[in-house]
Design a protein around this motif. Structure first.
Motif, PDB file in Angstrom:
ATOM      1  N   VAL A 132      33.584  55.637  30.726  1.00 32.19           N
ATOM      2  CA  VAL A 132      34.438  56.904  31.007  1.00 32.19           C
ATOM      3  C   VAL A 132      35.748  56.511  30.929  1.00 32.19           C
ATOM      4  O   VAL A 132      36.772  56.808  30.265  1.00 32.19           O
ATOM      5  CB  VAL A 132      33.792  58.002  31.746  1.00 32.19           C
ATOM      6  N   SER A 133      36.157  55.494  31.935  1.00 38.51           N
ATOM      7  CA  SER A 133      37.235  54.985  32.350  1.00 38.51           C
ATOM      8  C   SER A 133      38.040  54.214  31.168  1.00 38.51           C
ATOM      9  O   SER A 133      39.271  54.537  30.682  1.00 38.51           O
ATOM     10  CB  SER A 133      37.686  54.293  33.277  1.00 38.51           C
ATOM     11  N   THR A 134      37.311  53.589  30.345  1.00 36.99           N
ATOM     12  CA  THR A 134      37.699  53.005  29.301  1.00 36.99           C
ATOM     13  C   THR A 134      38.002  53.826  28.124  1.00 36.99           C
ATOM     14  O   THR A 134      39.041  53.610  27.317  1.00 36.99           O
ATOM     15  CB  THR A 134      36.737  51.804  28.627  1.00 36.99           C
ATOM     16  N   MET A 135      37.194  54.880  27.841  1.00 34.98           N
ATOM     17  CA  MET A 135      37.812  55.674  26.734  1.00 34.98           C
ATOM     18  C   MET A 135      38.637  56.539  27.107  1.00 34.98           C
ATOM     19  O   MET A 135      39.449  57.262  26.163  1.00 34.98           O
ATOM     20  CB  MET A 135      36.322  56.565  26.563  1.00 34.98           C
ATOM     21  N   LEU A 136      39.036  56.896  28.324  1.00 33.32           N
ATOM     22  CA  LEU A 136      40.155  57.512  28.759  1.00 33.32           C
ATOM     23  C   LEU A 136      41.502  56.747  28.923  1.00 33.32           C
ATOM     24  O   LEU A 136      42.587  57.238  28.963  1.00 33.32           O
ATOM     25  CB  LEU A 136      39.938  58.023  30.076  1.00 33.32           C
ATOM     26  N   ALA A 137      41.460  55.359  28.716  1.00 34.26           N
ATOM     27  CA  ALA A 137      42.603  54.495  28.838  1.00 34.26           C
ATOM     28  C   ALA A 137      43.714  54.683  27.913  1.00 34.26           C
ATOM     29  O   ALA A 137      44.689  54.584  28.480  1.00 34.26           O
ATOM     30  CB  ALA A 137      41.983  52.864  28.700  1.00 34.26           C
ATOM     31  N   PRO A 142      48.924  54.444  29.933  1.00 34.37           N
ATOM     32  CA  PRO A 142      50.274  54.681  29.674  1.00 34.37           C
ATOM     33  C   PRO A 142      50.829  55.765  30.866  1.00 34.37           C
ATOM     34  O   PRO A 142      52.087  55.520  31.010  1.00 34.37           O
ATOM     35  CB  PRO A 142      50.449  55.118  28.194  1.00 34.37           C
ATOM     36  N   SER A 143      50.118  56.960  30.839  1.00 26.55           N
ATOM     37  CA  SER A 143      50.644  57.872  31.788  1.00 26.55           C
ATOM     38  C   SER A 143      50.862  57.336  33.116  1.00 26.55           C
ATOM     39  O   SER A 143      52.067  57.600  33.818  1.00 26.55           O
ATOM     40  CB  SER A 143      49.756  58.908  32.012  1.00 26.55           C
ATOM     41  N   PHE A 144      49.865  56.645  33.834  1.00 32.16           N
ATOM     42  CA  PHE A 144      50.169  55.921  35.174  1.00 32.16           C
ATOM     43  C   PHE A 144      51.270  55.052  35.081  1.00 32.16           C
ATOM     44  O   PHE A 144      51.881  54.537  36.194  1.00 32.16           O
ATOM     45  CB  PHE A 144      49.000  55.406  35.633  1.00 32.16           C
ATOM     46  N   MET A 145      51.508  54.035  33.928  1.00 33.72           N
ATOM     47  CA  MET A 145      52.318  53.126  33.774  1.00 33.72           C
ATOM     48  C   MET A 145      53.672  53.758  33.693  1.00 33.72           C
ATOM     49  O   MET A 145      54.658  53.434  34.694  1.00 33.72           O
ATOM     50  CB  MET A 145      52.331  52.458  32.680  1.00 33.72           C
ATOM     51  N   VAL A 168      41.731  48.887  22.341  1.00 33.01           N
ATOM     52  CA  VAL A 168      40.411  49.287  23.147  1.00 33.01           C
ATOM     53  C   VAL A 168      39.498  50.339  22.321  1.00 33.01           C
ATOM     54  O   VAL A 168      38.374  50.112  21.975  1.00 33.01           O
ATOM     55  CB  VAL A 168      40.817  49.821  24.557  1.00 33.01           C
ATOM     56  N   LEU A 169      40.103  51.465  22.025  1.00 29.21           N
ATOM     57  CA  LEU A 169      39.445  52.620  21.476  1.00 29.21           C
ATOM     58  C   LEU A 169      38.760  52.528  20.177  1.00 29.21           C
ATOM     59  O   LEU A 169      37.663  52.543  19.776  1.00 29.21           O
ATOM     60  CB  LEU A 169      40.352  53.860  21.566  1.00 29.21           C
TER      61      LEU A 169
END
Length: 322
Positions: A132-137, A142-145, A168-169
């Motif tokens: 799940v965390s990978t699919m949301l990456a 980018p948002s948290f960066m 990734v995706l």
């Protein structure tokens, strides 16, 4: 034979990472020119993840949403916040700060699933959180960066979104398609995937070490100290907060490992594409560090679980005799 080689490669992963790092540091010319293929190497690793992800990995979200949501939330809150606080506390130079925060903003790595298995944690939960965390990456990294790193350097959400999506995706989605329509090939590839992943990750790490040799000599102790602190605090904070949310013991172990172990290969790739080699060093060092601390923590929990099982057997036998 391929299965045995794959298992051997997985079990001796730390040895190969250490060996390649030493070779890259002492003979950097062997890795010259490989920097351009790092995103492709990471794509291969992510393709392998797509070939092994099962639909059942996501069913846990609907059956037991609480631990999954807590694990994913902690993954994307604890590590970025810790990275930001560490960068401020140590007054890190911009390039190093960016690298540390980038590691913190990445999703969990697939190595965490193996560590959860060794630790006798909830492996299904670990796999689900990683997936799940990978699919949301593509959105969250980018948002948290942008949120945490822009005071040190300009961050482009759009360009990072495209990079994470491509690296990734897209490979994961291709892996899922292959798994769905070419099941025979997918099943056969599972035997060789561990070996391919070990080779790809080792080459990524070696390339960064070789390309950043002088920078590592200059700032190695500082980066190593910061990365170890980030990693260990990730494990500890993940476990403590999982305990606050009253998760089961196997779930707490899985969440702790998921929070502490990051997809540092992605951090390295993004640092090279969007920032500079020094920013990539943090990810390279993290790759090595969590491959040391992860097994140590997993074996500690495994031994505790074995002792508890032995004590239960003794109590059971005494009870039956009584």
């Amino acid at each position: 034979m391929l299965q045995r080689i794959g298992h051997f490669a997985s079990k001796t992963f730390l040895l190969w990472v250490l060996l390649v790092s030493v070779i890259a540091f002492t003979m950097p010319s062997l890795f010259s020119g490989l920097g351009a293929i790092i995103p492709y190497l990471l794509g291969i690793v992510m393709l392998g993840m797509g070939l092994t992800i099962k639909v059942s990995d996501f069913k846990l979200i609907f059956k037991y949403p609480k631990p999954v949501l807590i694990g994913v939330a902690l993954q994307y809150i604890v590590m970025p916040v810790l990275a930001y606080l560490i960068a401020k506390a140590f007054q890190l130079p911009p390039d190093i700060a960016i690298g540390v925060i980038l590691v913190g903003c990445c999703p969990g790595g697939t190595t965490s699933n193996v560590m959860s298995y060794i630790a006798k944690a909830n492996v299904a939960l670990s796999v689900t959180i990683t997936s799940v965390s990978t699919m949301l990456a593509p959105v969250l990294t980018p948002s948290f960066m942008y949120l945490f790193a822009r005071e040190w350097m300009e961050v482009s959400f759009a360009s990072m979104f495209m990079s994470v999506t491509q690296v990734v995706l897209v490979p994961i989605l291709i892996g899922l398609v292959v798994q769905r329509f070419f099941r025979g090939f997918s099943e056969k590839s599972e035997d060789v995937l561990p070996l391919v992943s070990v080779v790809a990750i080792s080459l990524i790490l070696g390339t960064v070490v070789a390309g950043s040799r002088e920078l590592i000599i200059e700032t190695g102790l500082l980066i190593f100290t910061v990365v170890v602190l980030h990693n260990v605090l990730g494990y500890a904070t993940g476990y403590v907060l999982a305990n606050v949310f009253k998760l089961d013991y196997p779930d707490k172990k899985a969440v702790s490992i998921e929070v502490g172990m990051q997809n540092s290969g992605l951090a390295v790739s993004l640092a090279i594409v969007h920032f500079n080699p020094l920013a990539a060093v943090s990810g390279a060092v993290f790759s090595f560090v969590h491959c040391v601390t992860g097994p140590l923590l997993a074996r500690f929990w495994a031994k505790r679980a074995e002792r508890a099982e032995q004590e239960n057997r003794v109590e059971t036998s005494h009870g039956s005799l009584a």
